[in-house]
Design an enzyme around this catalytic site. Structure first.
Site, PDB file in Angstrom:
ATOM      1  N   ARG B 203       0.888  -1.126   0.078  1.00  0.00           N
ATOM      2  CA  ARG B 203       0.295  -0.004  -0.097  1.00  0.00           C
ATOM      3  C   ARG B 203       0.960   1.246   0.016  1.00  0.00           C
ATOM      4  O   ARG B 203       2.190   1.241   0.217  1.00  0.00           O
ATOM      5  CB  ARG B 203      -0.830   0.106   1.233  1.00  0.00           C
ATOM      6  CG  ARG B 203      -1.903  -0.991   1.140  1.00  0.00           C
ATOM      7  CD  ARG B 203      -2.997  -0.840   2.528  1.00  0.00           C
ATOM      8  NE  ARG B 203      -3.695  -2.182   2.600  1.00  0.00           N
ATOM      9  CZ  ARG B 203      -4.995  -2.173   2.003  1.00  0.00           C
ATOM     10  NH1 ARG B 203      -5.339  -1.206   1.072  1.00  0.00           N
ATOM     11  NH2 ARG B 203      -5.520  -3.259   2.033  1.00  0.00           N
ATOM     12  N   ILE B 205       2.729   4.162   1.068  1.00  0.00           N
ATOM     13  CA  ILE B 205       3.332   4.699   2.399  1.00  0.00           C
ATOM     14  C   ILE B 205       3.789   6.243   2.337  1.00  0.00           C
ATOM     15  O   ILE B 205       3.035   6.838   2.926  1.00  0.00           O
ATOM     16  CB  ILE B 205       5.018   4.188   2.525  1.00  0.00           C
ATOM     17  CG1 ILE B 205       4.581   2.425   2.620  1.00  0.00           C
ATOM     18  CG2 ILE B 205       5.584   4.424   3.835  1.00  0.00           C
ATOM     19  CD1 ILE B 205       6.034   1.747   2.749  1.00  0.00           C
ATOM     20  N   THR B 211       0.337   0.079  -5.518  1.00  0.00           N
ATOM     21  CA  THR B 211      -0.475  -0.916  -6.192  1.00  0.00           C
ATOM     22  C   THR B 211      -1.591  -1.715  -5.530  1.00  0.00           C
ATOM     23  O   THR B 211      -2.590  -1.812  -6.049  1.00  0.00           O
ATOM     24  CB  THR B 211       0.467  -1.902  -6.662  1.00  0.00           C
ATOM     25  OG1 THR B 211       1.523  -1.257  -7.611  1.00  0.00           O
ATOM     26  CG2 THR B 211      -0.120  -2.987  -7.737  1.00  0.00           C
ATOM     27  N   ASP B 264      22.123   6.538   1.407  1.00  0.00           N
ATOM     28  CA  ASP B 264      22.162   5.631   0.491  1.00  0.00           C
ATOM     29  C   ASP B 264      23.012   4.432   0.867  1.00  0.00           C
ATOM     30  O   ASP B 264      24.125   4.737   0.901  1.00  0.00           O
ATOM     31  CB  ASP B 264      22.460   6.283  -0.804  1.00  0.00           C
ATOM     32  CG  ASP B 264      21.312   7.205  -1.369  1.00  0.00           C
ATOM     33  OD1 ASP B 264      20.310   6.958  -1.140  1.00  0.00           O
ATOM     34  OD2 ASP B 264      21.648   8.225  -2.000  1.00  0.00           O
TER      35      ASP B 264
END
Lengths: 509, 509
Positions: B203, B205, B211, B264
């Site tokens: 779902r 966030i 999707t 990252d």
């Protein structure tokens, strides 16, 4: 009300130094901004602003048009009930980009560290970012130059005192050792010799007593800067609580995260200690490093490495630093707890026959070294000078004068209830668990109840007979006494007795 | 009551996945254990246990004999009002020693990572320790071998599905791009060709629709594992919500900290994506990497490096991974929001003349590549096969069959209120800000109100005249519509129009 505005309410929840705000998950602001719980939010009102972590509320204690603030958020914001507060996504912190460049292998320079420490000291940097920074600094993650730059940055984002006198001396002890209350003896000895020693101390954080807690049973310690200056100008020394001074505020924020992470970073430890000393206006600093299996520094090699770092970084900041390694294997003196430790100190200052010799010896060692560092005593002559000042009563007189200047000498309180724990067998004391001693003293009420704590009757290597008292618990209520006793009985013994040793001479052929 | 026991109470405070407990600072347990706010505590009751952060309460909403639990703590503990809970200092986590050895330069092996991920997945590791781990993994902090070991460890601490069929294919898209809802078209195309594609989706966030949110406007998605198996066995494919499966649970905990840190780590990203796919029982995985100025991966070089990591780690885990770089410069299709995106999907599947061509093209590209990876289509023939399946109605029939198998096809809802935003000048669309589109759709109510969101009427390079509609806002209430409109007017334009271009041909000599 303006866009995104909510009415302030005090939640009465203590989140330590991390500011938290509470919003209903179905309030307009949460829906509009798409906030999730644990989001970092900016709260503003009339020019004041705050960064806080959001916790969303579904219970009915909060209304849709309200924002509740944790104690730290409430205080940082200076809020009043019903204030209109605006809640938004926070601005991007430029200083965090420096974290990323450090991650990519770049070294941190003063400007970057200054920006970062500025944001840290203002509470703008969330805990997980602090944890990330501490991780980068772990071990030897900071080289000497970076440590110097960090220490400077930590000093520069807070206040820095100037005493207009020289030399200004100071001492520091790394890692707590129960009962190691030398400061209250060292300061009056050194000050009695005319050397300026304005000492700020902390209250207990995880221990049974901080130096400020112990001093508070003998005199007021909650002095502001102006009052502290008056005491030092009159008496050459003071022993006050350092909290109000805003010295190296970034350090306090980092410590909050370092402690639970228990990541050792030599650079951070050096920066933490020396930033406070430099901010305090100290020029020559003696650092006591107790070595033991349960102390912060556990091996001579580690102590040596740390010592070299402290001396080098100190020199770069214009501080003359000297270190001394001491025994950290058992509690110092007898008392563990504010008033009990104060009584040990007074016994030494008053030269009573029953004064704890180890506390006296340690205080004389440190005072002697400081007198030598200050130039007041010739090399190797400091200890003798310190002993004379202690033995002829000048140290006691100076201590009383300092207490009077700080607001008046007090008599430490005595606990309403005491109970001794006795030896279960004959034998020799083989070890005393300093951590359990501190824990038991806290369960008995220290430092909240200043009279509470534990007093030790034995030291390592003492021979004891069955039923001899090993230590006595002191508490203000029977409940607290029972509670501490039940803890004592649920644990490994605080005082370990080797019964075999006593037997050995009997059973040996 | 037993030693350190308190009565459970639900606080109704959502702290996201971090469990928090609330105790009065003056309760016996806090005094006895010497807890500070923000301390990590262990809560136990009848064999259940939980690690939580302590927040101390001074307000009067909590009694001295009570412990209040945040929503996540309440659910993890499975507590009921009035349960007796015991609160203690937590045991030392062995797995955290591995963090320290990584800090000291040692490489992490499978056993260490497995122990750590196990504790992480059980919620035993506090956020600041997670932040410390994420920091160690930053950049290229994990080498290929460590990334493989971490991915395995993340898979092994959760469930792993086995479909008993081969090949099982899957797709994944890195970083959200509004409207990029290809999954709902790719799955029926691939499944219609007889290739097994059991797709779990998330779902939203931080986006306007995940999707699973889009699919939910067309069919139920909240299926358990048994129901999902029945759908896949009957129809070769499914599109369900992945939450109930407990696949790679450690990943969810790490993501919670990675996102706000915005560090990252290629190793963590690769482990995150591939652990979910391996746990899902996928064997061949196509990964869509949209490239744009606002997407997660912004340069072809970065996409290339990431791609190589995904392929190598996948190979070590027995997964065949292929990547495809796509355009991430503007929203895909027209709708942004669950129902609006579902309508775009249905328009493509139903081969309507007004179906968004870009969504159709992207879906055909991905479906074609998957058909080739599965061996169903010869190299270079996948796209043609996909187009045939879409154009002759088999994809639509399969999609309807999948929806029926999941619980029944639904008609997406339509919003009660719509309002168009129009071009202020003549000109050419020079850019569309994908982040602002998503934000506006959320302010209009997406994905909470499935009918809410935005529908785009223009694409980059389109020429527009003054007052042409650029996009339309859809909302369920007039309030939400006004709110989204007021946001639109307070920001830079979502659709940027270059008026100079329209002029150029007129003013050129």
């Amino acid at each position: 009300m303006s866009f995104n505005a909510l009415l302030a309410r005090r939640a009465g929840i203590d989140t330590y130094q991390q500011p938290v705000v509470y919003l209903r998950s179905d309030c307009d602001v949460c829906k509009a901004e798409g906030f999730q719980s644990q989001a970092q939010v900016e709260v503003t009102s009339d020019g004041r602003h705050l960064l806080a972590v959001l916790h969303q509320v579904s219970g009915n204690w909060l209304r849709n048009d309200e924002i509740a603030l944790s104690e730290s958020a409430w205080n940082l914001m200076g809020a009043s009930e019903g204030d209109e507060l605006v809640v938004r996504h926070p601005p991007v912190l430029d200083s965090l980009t420096h974290l990323r460049s450090k991650l990519h292998g770049e070294r941190l320079h003063y400007a970057a560290l200054r920006a970062l420490m500025d944001d840290v000291s203002r509470g703008r940097v969330p805990d997980i970012h602090l944890a990330s920074f501490v991780t980068m600094c772990a071990g030897d993650g900071l080289d000497l130059e970076e440590t110097v730059a960090l220490t400077r940055a930590m000093v520069d984002v807070g206040e820095r005192l100037d005493w207009g006198m020289s030399p200004v001396v100071d001492k520091h002890c790394i890692g707590g050792l129960p009962g190691n209350r030398t400061t209250l003896i060292v300061v009056p000895i050194v000050a009695a010799c005319g050397v300026v020693m304005p000492k700020t101390s902390s209250r207990a954080i995880t221990s049974a007593a901080g130096t400020a807690d112990v001093m508070e049973t003998l005199a007021p310690v909650d002095l502001d800067l102006a009052a502290m200056r008056r005491v030092v100008e009159r008496e050459c020394g003071c022993i006050v609580w350092g909290n109000a001074m805003r010295l190296s505020p970034a350090d306090d924020m980092l410590i909050r995260v370092e402690r639970p992470l228990s990541i050792d970073s030599e650079g951070l430890m050096v920066a933490s200690i020396l930033s406070k000393k430099a901010a305090m206006g100290s020029q020559r600093v003696l650092i006591d490093i107790p070595l033991g299996v349960l102390t912060k520094v556990r091996s001579p090699a580690a102590a040596d490495r740390l010592s070299r770092g402290l001396v080098s970084v100190g020199a770069a900041l214009g501080l003359q630093v000297q270190t001394v390694f001491t025994d950290g294997s058992q509690p110092v003196g007898r008392g563990v707890g504010p008033a009990l430790e104060a009584m040990d100190v007074m016994a030494v200052l008053e030269r009573r026959a029953d004064a704890p010799q180890d506390l006296r010896d340690r205080a004389l060692l440190l005072a002697g070294l400081i007198l030598e560092m200050s130039g007041k005593a010739a090399p190797e002559r400091g200890n003798l000078m310190a002993r004379e000042v202690l033995d002829d009563g000048r140290a006691l007189a100076k201590f009383i004068a300092i207490c009077e200047a700080q607001g008046g000498l007090r008599v430490p309180p005595r606990a309403a209830h005491v109970r001794s724990v006795r030896a279960p067998v004959d034998g020799m004391v083989s070890a005393i668990d300093t951590r359990l001693v501190a824990r038991t003293a806290k369960l008995a009420g220290a430092p909240r109840d200043p009279a509470a704590g534990a007093s030790m009757h034995v030291r390592v290597s003492d021979r004891v007979k069955r039923d001899d008292p090993l230590y006595t618990l002191h508490a203000q209520s029977l409940g607290a006494l029972q509670y501490a006793l039940s803890f004592v009985h649920s644990q490994l013994p605080i005082v370990r007795i080797d019964a075999g040793v006593g037997m050995a001479s009997v059973t040996a052929p």
